[in-house]
Every structure is written in C-alpha cells, then in structure tokens.
Design an enzyme around this catalytic site. Structure first.
Site, short mmCIF file in Angstrom:
data_model
loop_
_atom_site.label_atom_id
_atom_site.label_comp_id
_atom_site.label_asym_id
_atom_site.label_seq_id
_atom_site.Cartn_x
_atom_site.Cartn_y
_atom_site.Cartn_z
N GLY A 185 36.33 -30.87 -4.96
CA GLY A 185 36.64 -31.61 -3.74
C GLY A 185 35.52 -32.57 -3.41
N GLY A 186 35.65 -33.24 -2.30
CA GLY A 186 34.65 -34.20 -1.88
C GLY A 186 33.27 -33.55 -1.75
N LYS A 239 32.07 -28.71 -6.31
CA LYS A 239 32.97 -27.89 -7.12
C LYS A 239 33.18 -26.51 -6.51
CE LYS A 239 32.06 -30.06 -11.53
NZ LYS A 239 31.15 -30.09 -12.69
N LYS A 290 31.81 -22.29 -3.27
CA LYS A 290 31.87 -23.74 -3.14
C LYS A 290 30.44 -24.25 -3.18
CE LYS A 290 33.67 -26.42 0.59
NZ LYS A 290 34.73 -26.46 1.59
N ASP A 298 41.19 -31.90 9.70
CA ASP A 298 41.59 -32.21 8.33
C ASP A 298 42.70 -31.25 7.90
OD1 ASP A 298 41.64 -33.64 6.02
OD2 ASP A 298 39.81 -32.76 5.17
#
Ligand SMILES: *[C@@H]1O[C@H](CO)[C@@H](O)[C@H](O)[C@H]1NC(C)=O
Ligand SMILES: *[C@@H]1O[C@H](CO)[C@@H](O)[C@H](O)[C@H]1NC(C)=O
Ligand SMILES: *[C@@H]1O[C@H](CO)[C@@H](O)[C@H](O)[C@H]1NC(C)=O
Ligand SMILES: *[C@@H]1O[C@H](CO)[C@@H](O)[C@H](O)[C@H]1NC(C)=O
Ligand SMILES: *[C@@H]1O[C@H](CO)[C@@H](O)[C@H](O)[C@H]1NC(C)=O
Ligand SMILES: *[C@@H]1O[C@H](CO)[C@@H](O)[C@H](O)[C@H]1NC(C)=O
Ligand SMILES: *[C@@H]1O[C@H](CO)[C@@H](O)[C@H](O)[C@H]1NC(C)=O
Ligand SMILES: *[C@@H]1O[C@H](CO)[C@@H](O)[C@H](O)[C@H]1NC(C)=O
Length: 837
Positions: free
Chosen positions: A505-506, A509, A524, A620
C-alpha cells in the site's frame, strides 16, 4: 420515513407490558456499585457502576495501581466492562462504605486476572476481610472471571473491606457491590437436619452463595431478578437426568400475602420445576437427586423453593425431600400451606451440621400418602456457606480481621444517593434488551481465550509514549506497552521474506507473520521514515490504542526501533472485501454474506463516530480497507488518516483533502469541511460497489459508466437498480431487500452532509434489508409482519460491549456482549423518537 422505527416502536410496545412485573419495589438504601480502577463510570443492566477514582475518599491504601486492559486483547470471557479495569494493591488497602441502613447487605466482588505491566494478576494471592468476617484468604483466580457473592448483617455505621496481599504477592479487584438486602430475606430462624429441629442465629451469620439453581428452567439472569441474583439451570447437577422431567407455567405463580415475594425468588424460578419422570407408571417409586460439590467442614444454609404449579386440585400432591438422606420435609402438601392457594410459593430453610464430605445430595421422592399418582417437585434451591466459629468463610490460614480502629486520618467519602427516581420505563426497556444478553454472557463465561502473549521491549529504544502522547497517567502508559522488539518482528516475518508479502500500500508492504506462540499476524512495514508516514503511523497507533471493537481491526503491537515504522495487526484470513468483489478468482459472495459484511463494517464505523466523546472520522472508507476474517466477519482497517471530528453539529475540521478517488465526499472536496458524514458518503459508495461488484472508477468503461456512484445513482433514481447489479446476484435478492439497500445507499450519497443519514441509521437500514432478505429464506414470503418483528428482535439485541468503556451513556453500557456494535443509546433514542410522533 424509515420503516424500522415503526417496527422498533412496535417491539417496544409489545415488550413493555409483560415487563411491568419486573418493577422492583425494593429500593436498596445502600447501593454502592464501584468499578475499580476505571476512569469513567460504567452502566450494566441499567445499574450505574461508578469509577472508584470518583470515590477517592473511600479508599485508603498504602500503594495501589490502576490497571486497565485497554490495549490488551479483551476476550469474550471477560466481556463485562467491569472486568476491563482493576485496582491492584501491593499492601493492605481498605474500601470504607458509609452504611445508611444497618442490616444485611450483599457484597459482590468481581475478579478477572489479566496482566498489566509487570503485574500478573493470575499470580496474585490475597485475603479479603471485613471488620467481622474473613471472606477470602490465600485466594487466587487463575483464568476466568469470578464473581463472589456474600451477604452479611452490617451492624456498624461503616463497612470496611480490606484487601491484603499474601506474603510477597499482590491483591486486586475489578468491581465491588455493596447493596442493601431486604430485612426479611434471611430471617433468624430455620430448621436443622440432623437431628431434625429448629435453629436460630442466622442473623449473625455471614453467608456466601455457593449455588443458586432454577430447577427445570433456564438460567435466570441478574437482570430479571429484583435483587440481581443469577439462577443457573439444574441439568448439570442431576444425577440421573432420565428420572427427571421439567415443567413450566410461570403465569400460574400466585404470590400471596405473608408468603415469599418476588424478592425471595422471581416467578421465572417459582414457575418452573423439575419433577419425577414417572412415564405414566402409577407404581413409580424412585428419587430424583441432585449432587453439589462444596467445601467440607463448613455448615450450610440450604433454601428449598417450592411452588405447586402442576396440581389441579388441593391435596393432590404429597412428597418427601431429603438432604444427604436426612429428612428435609416429609409428606409435604404444598396446597395446605398458604391458605389453600395452589401455586403459592413457599420456601424452607435448612441448616446442615458441619459437613464431613464435600458432597451435598438433595433428593425428592413420592410420599406414602400419595393417593393416585406419585410425584415430587422442586422449583429452586440455594446453598449458602455459613461462617465458621473463627468467623471465616475460608478454610485457609487464619488472617486478622480488618481492625476497626484503622488509621486516624481515614476519611469517609460522601456518596451521591441512589437515584430513586430512575425512570421506570427507561429501566424496563433496558431490562428487556438486557435479558437475553446477560443470559448469553453467563453461558459464555465458561470458556475463555487467553491473551496473546507479547514480549515487550525492556525499553532500550526511545519511548514513544513520551513522544506520542501527552498522557501522564499510569493507565495511559499502558497504551504504549505494546512495543515489540525489532528482532521479534524479524523472526515473525522470516526476516521480511518477500514471499510472505500479502499486500502493498501507500504506506509500505504488508507481510504475513507468525509470533512464536503461533499467533498469526499481519505486519505492516512503513517505508523509511518520512514525515508524512510518521504522522500516519502515530495516528494509527493512537487510534487503535483507544478503540477496541469487534468490527475494527485490532493492533497487536508496533515497533519503532531503528527508525522503523512497523505495525502488527491481527491477521485477517480472508483479506479485503474488495478482493471478494472483483479482480480475483475468489468465489463470489452471496447476498446475505454481503449484507452481513456491510453491517459489520457499518458497526465499526458507527462505533468510531459515536463510541467516544469526540467523533472519529475514518476518512478513507473503501472496500480495500474493510477486511474479512476466516468467518467473513468484517473489520474496518487503516486508521492512518483518521481525525477526531467535530463535536456533533458544532463546527468542522478543515484540513487538506485526503482519501481515495471514487469514494471522496464531493462536499468535503468542495468546502474542505470534514464531518462524519464524509465517511457516510464513502460508505454509500462501498454499498454500491458491493451490489455491482465493479471498481468505483473504471476508465475502461463508456463515459457515463466510469464513476460508479454517478452510474448507480442514475439507475437508483429510475427505480431500476436491478438492471445493473452483479450478475451473480441476479434473481437472488428479494425485491424488498434490494429496494431498502438501494435507498440506504442513495441517502448516503446525498449531496449535502446534513441530508445523509448517520452511520447508526445506515446500520439499522442494512439490518432491515437483511431481515427482508431472510424472511424469504426462513419462511413464507407472504408471512405477516409479526413474524418479521420476531425475526428482528434478536438483531436489535446485538450490541457490543467495547463501546461501553468509552461511553458514559447508560444504555450503551448496558450491553455486555460483543456480538456487534449498535449502541444501546441509539436503540433507545430511536424508540423514543418514534413514540413522539
Ligand atoms: C460518576 O458517578 C459519580 C457518582 O455517581 C458522579 O459523582 C460522577 O460525576 C460521575 N462521573 C461521570 C463522568 O459521569
Ligand atoms: C502468571 O501467573 C500464572 C500463575 O502463577 C502463571 O501460570 C502464568 O504463566 C503467569 N503468566 C505470565 C505471563 O507470567
Ligand atoms: C442484624 O443483627 C442484629 C443484631 O445482631 C439484629 O437485631 C437485626 O435484626 C439483624 N438484621 C438482619 C437483617 O439480619
Ligand atoms: C426440559 O425438558 C426438555 C425435554 O427433556 C429439554 O429438551 C429441555 O431442555 C428442558 N428444559 C430445561 C430448561 O431444562
Ligand atoms: C430416596 O432417598 C432417601 C434418602 O436417601 C431414601 O431413604 C429412600 O429410600 C429413597 N427412596 C427411594 C424410592 O429410593
Ligand atoms: C459466625 O460468626 C458469628 C459471629 O458473628 C458467630 O456467632 C457464629 O457462631 C459463627 N457461625 C458459626 C457456624 O460458627
Ligand atoms: C445512571 O446514570 C445515568 C446518567 O449518568 C442516569 O441518567 C440514570 O438515571 C442512572 N441510572 C440509575 C439506575 O441510577
Ligand atoms: C484505559 O486507559 C485509557 C488511557 O488512559 C483511557 O482512555 C480509558 O478510558 C481507560 N479505560 C477505562 C475503561 O477506564
């Protein structure tokens, strides 16, 4: 008009009437309900437990620590919010309660051992005493929550309860109740068993409840007992269950003047019984026997509850009762006891001699006087341990009693009186919603999960606590006790093995990992520390530390060593909702599964918006941030952009527009105003995504189709939504359910935030859509609406306990279970609203 409100009103109206019988006329003059170690008040069963920090004057301690499980995994075994905090004592400490009315009082002590910092409460060992009695000594609690109930006659102006650690150990308690008992509940006199005779002296006895059983009926929760007692079923105590059968006729119970009252035992106890299973044989001659395991060498008060709800006429039933083969009652004819009123309750108190063995057998059998049909009954039973001659209820080593002189500077706090004027209807609605919940909780208390043990860094790296939070209290520090050493993370992810990557993701990993105790985790790892990423990292930890909810993904720990930004979450076996909708080979989800996932996610968001004093805006919301566990239960993830929102209807938060394209609230985009309603908009997009199973922005499609929100709204407005739904759902959605779902999503996508429903409303509508769908599966689609209501009520009861810890609202707090996330206040306010129309 939102249909569920009418429905809700109806449920409410239906349920209030029969509940009037629960109105307790006994109002305890002393009613101390203390949530130990808590920083905010908690409500359970519409009873308000006050955080003991408000009672500082009550506690006189040399050293105590407020412990709080806020970051620990709270498992279903410890559902009650009372169990989430504790006060830990490292030296003898006292709670002092001013007594308004001398006489018998309940003392209920709640214990649940968790680990807090260096304190392992499973290893705690301690004594609990009052001025006159030893309640516990060398006591420890291994794993499950334990509630100990005592009743004793307080004859002084204060009741002092002392917690004293055994040598080199600690003491703790999660909650305390000190509540007046009606004077006539335990009278001075009873009957002895061996030899049979009379007994007096119960007034001075301290009693500990060891068993309280509802024969032939279900568990009766404390919420349906006027004195908050819990009655368990008798099945597990029956020696030969096949010899017994049950019978129930609660409506038949007739309380008569001078006899037992509802305070003796509720109708749900007197109205059910266990009897001989004679199978129609008029020569039946056997006993029905229950066995109870108790601590030997103590005397016990055994109270037998009877109510003849089976006889058709007077003098029909004669039977015998034995305790350990002594006569407890011979040729008992209940019909003659209460002025010839059949079905009048009756109880008998029997006192044993000190027991030689650890078993008590209670038997019922036919009497020789039985005329036609032999039978015998028992409706309820209580076994209470009596203090021994050393005034102790514990056989362990003697401990000194609480000294009455005490320390000279001991202060007595002033207590806000019991709110006598609590609205009856309010209480009743609460009780209704609570009945089933509490029962389930009790059923669940048997099994427990242990916490995931986390090795916590000894603090060689800099502490984030000081950097990330301005909190200074000990309990706040626990929020940051989840730092996991880098080496542990390396080991868990096979040194960040690229083949273990499950997402990118932004932020960086995401790796699959496994801690050394076998717990699966998602790790993460942030890209090397950028200022932006760092803020989000920090936000995520702060958010997830404060919020624990069944429908929010939970944080297991983090690592900030060596400039790393690593977050460790519970592992969500089935990945993102998005991956189940399109772009993968995963089997497509059924409509019911999709609805349940939407409901779960809505619960998580609703909790964020309302579960805390300030609303939290996720910012989000998208299908890629809704994760599914192995049972397809939805949890909302990724709080990196979250913001604490405005107080309801006051102001707005202005901030750089962030979020994901296709989901972004146009109003927020236009006006840079952020409210919870922006999440509602995004969630509406998710709803359409779930229905149509296509990306929210798909540039490969014809122009009018590119934007999912625009495209679906067009069809929704035409009333032809079914034309564009996921083809795999075609013909499988009941039109009513689809209509409700479409309307709900449409409302979420309203141009202006004020026109959008709250997350709570969305949740209700989705639940309703599910009910509409279920009605088809479960029965005749033409079935009348009563059936629907019957179906809906269990849903109405699905509330989550996690919300409780952060809420001061009574009704949110009265939910103990964690099956879902609707807040009780929500339910209640909606019922009230509809009533007003
Ligand atoms: C908690 O309850 C106590 C006593 O009932 C009351 O004095 C106090 O104000 C309450 N605190 C909050 C935050 O509601
Ligand atoms: C806590 O104490 C109990 C009982 O002594 C023990 O079995 C358990 O392993 C301890 N747990 C930890 C995390 O030290
Ligand atoms: C408590 O004990 C006192 C005397 O010891 C007695 O007069 C009183 O009736 C008792 N009250 C209850 C409720 O047992
Ligand atoms: C009553 O008996 C029936 C049949 O044996 C059984 O299924 C049921 O669970 C019993 N109910 C209770 C509350 O014990
Ligand atoms: C029932 O139990 C009592 C006491 O144990 C015993 O004396 C009696 O014989 C038993 N009756 C039958 C029919 O077994
Ligand atoms: C329990 O304690 C009281 C003193 O409060 C004492 O009089 C009584 O004898 C004790 N009970 C027994 C069974 O020894
Ligand atoms: C519990 O507290 C709430 C507000 O804090 C109050 O409205 C309610 O009446 C209280 N309930 C009882 C039973 O005291
Ligand atoms: C636990 O501690 C946290 C951090 O101080 C606090 O926000 C939270 O309210 C506490 N929870 C309870 C139930 O007291």
């Amino acid at each position: 008009m939102w249909d569920f409100r009418e429905l809700g009103l109806f449920i409410c109206a239906l349920s209030i009437l029969p509940l009037v019988c629960f109105s307790a006329d006994f109002v305890p003059l002393d009613n101390y309900l203390i949530d130990c170690g808590a920083s905010s008040n908690t409500s359970i069963n519409t009873r308000n437990f006050t955080a003991d920090s408000f009672y500082n004057n009550f506690i006189s301690t040399e050293q105590d620590i407020l412990a709080n499980t806020s970051l620990k995994s709270i498992t279903s075994s410890s559902d009650s919010p009372l169990y989430q905090t504790a006060r830990i004592f490292t030296a003898p400490s006292k709670y002092t309660f001013p007594i308004n009315q001398r006489g018998r009082h309940w003392i209920r002590l709640y214990f649940f051992p968790f680990t807090y910092e260096k304190y392992n409460l499973s290893a705690a060992k301690f004594a609990v005493t009052t001025q006159n009695y030893v309640l516990l000594s060398d006591f420890s609690v291994q794993k499950n929550p334990v509630m100990k109930e005592y009743s004793l006659n307080v004859t002084s102006d204060t009741l002092v309860i002392t917690f004293a650690p055994s040598d080199n150990s600690i003491a703790f308690v999660n909650a305390i109740e000190v509540v007046s008992v009606p004077d006539d509940l335990i009278i001075d006199d009873g009957y002895t068993l061996n030899p049979a005779g009379t007994y007096s002296g119960l007034w001075t006895q301290a009693l500990e409840t060891v068993f309280r059983v509802n024969m032939g009926g279900p568990t009766v929760s404390s919420a349906s007992d006027t004195l908050q007692r819990t009655w368990v079923t008798d099945k597990e105590f029956l020696i030969q269950a096949n010899l017994a059968s049950n019978f129930s006729n609660i409506g038949a119970v007739k309380y008569v003047n001078g006899g037992p009252t509802e305070n003796s035992a509720p109708p749900s106890v007197y109205g059910t019984l266990t009897q001989m299973n004679s199978a129609g044989d008029p020569r039946s001659n056997f006993n029905v026997t229950w066995q109870f395991v108790v601590e030997p060498h103590f005397q016990y008060l055994i109270r037998l509850h009877f109510c003849d709800i089976i006889s058709k006429r007077l003098n029909e039933l004669y039977f015998n009762v034995y305790i350990n083969s002594w006569w407890a009652a011979k040729d008992l004819d209940l019909s003659t006891i209460n002025n010839n009123v059949l079905a009048a309750p009756f109880f008998k108190d029997l006192i044993t001699a000190p027991l030689a063995s650890n078993k008590v057998f209670v038997s019922i059998g036919p009497s020789d006087l039985s005329s036609d049909y032999p039978n015998a009954i028992l409706n309820g039973l209580e076994i209470m341990k009596m203090n021994n001659s050393e005034r102790s209820l514990s056989s362990s080593t003697a401990v000194p009693l609480t000294s009455t002189s005490g320390s000279s500077h001991k202060k007595v706090g002033i207590i806000v009186g019991v709110s006598l004027g609590a609205l009856l209807v309010v209480v009743l609605v609460g009780v209704f919603f609570f009945l089933r919940r509490k029962r389930r909780l009790l059923e669940k208390q048997g099994h427990s999960k242990t916490w995931i043990p986390i090795s916590i860094n000894d603090g060689t790296s800099h502490t984030m606590g000081s950097k990330y939070s301005n909190a200074t209290t000990a309990s706040a520090a626990s929020n940051f006790g989840y730092r996991i050493p880098f080496a542990t993370v390396q080991e868990a992810t096979n040194n960040f093995d690229e083949s273990w990557v499950i997402g990118i993701g932004g932020f960086g990993k995401v790796y699959k990992g496994e801690l050394n105790d076998g717990t699966k985790v998602a790790v993460k790892r942030g890209n090397p520390r950028s200022q932006q990423g760092f803020v989000e990292f920090k936000t995520e930890i702060e958010m997830l530390s404060q919020f624990r909810h069944r429908h929010l993904v939970s944080l297991i720990g983090y690592c900030d060593e060596k400039n790393e930004m690593i977050l460790i979450y519970e592992y969500m076996e089935k990945g993102t909702l998005k991956s189940h909708l399109y772009g993968s080979d995963l089997p497509s989800l059924s409509w019911k599964e999709r609805l349940e996932i939407c409901i779960g996610a809505a619960r998580g968001l609703h909790y964020l918006h309302t579960g805390y004093s300030k609303a939290v805006i996720h910012r989000d919301v998208k299908s890629a941030n809704i994760l599914l566990d192995e049972n397809l239960m939805a949890k909302v993830a990724d709080f990196g952009l979250s913001k604490t929102g405005p107080e309801i209807d006051q102001t707005h938060v202005s901030t750089a527009v962030k979020g994901s394209f296709g989901y972004l609230d146009p109003e927020y985009f236009r006006r840079q105003q952020l409210t919870e309603k922006s999440d509602v908009y995004s969630f509406g997009v998710v709803l359409f995504e779930v229905l149509c199973a296509r990306p929210v922005i798909d540039p490969t499609l014809p122009r009018e189709m590119v934007n999912l929100a625009e495209w679906t709204m067009k069809w929704q407005k035409r009333g032809q939504l079914e034309q564009i739904i996921d083809p795999t759902l075609a013909g499988k959605i009941r039109p009513d359910s689809l209509r409700k779902f479409g309307e709900t999503a449409e409302k979420c996508l309203a141009d202006f935030g004020v026109d959008r429903p709250s997350m709570g409303d969305v949740l209700w509508n989705l639940e309703y859509a599910l009910q509409l769908q279920e009605a088809v599966v479960q029965g005749d689609p033409e079935e009348n609406s009563t059936n629907m209501i019957g179906e809906l009520s269990p849903q109405v009861n699905n509330f989550s306990h996690e919300e409780v810890s952060v809420s001061a609202t009574q009704f949110e707090a009265s939910s103990l279970d964690d099956l879902s996330g609707v807040s009780m206040s929500r339910v209640f306010s909606q019922l009230v609203k509809s009533e007003g129309r």
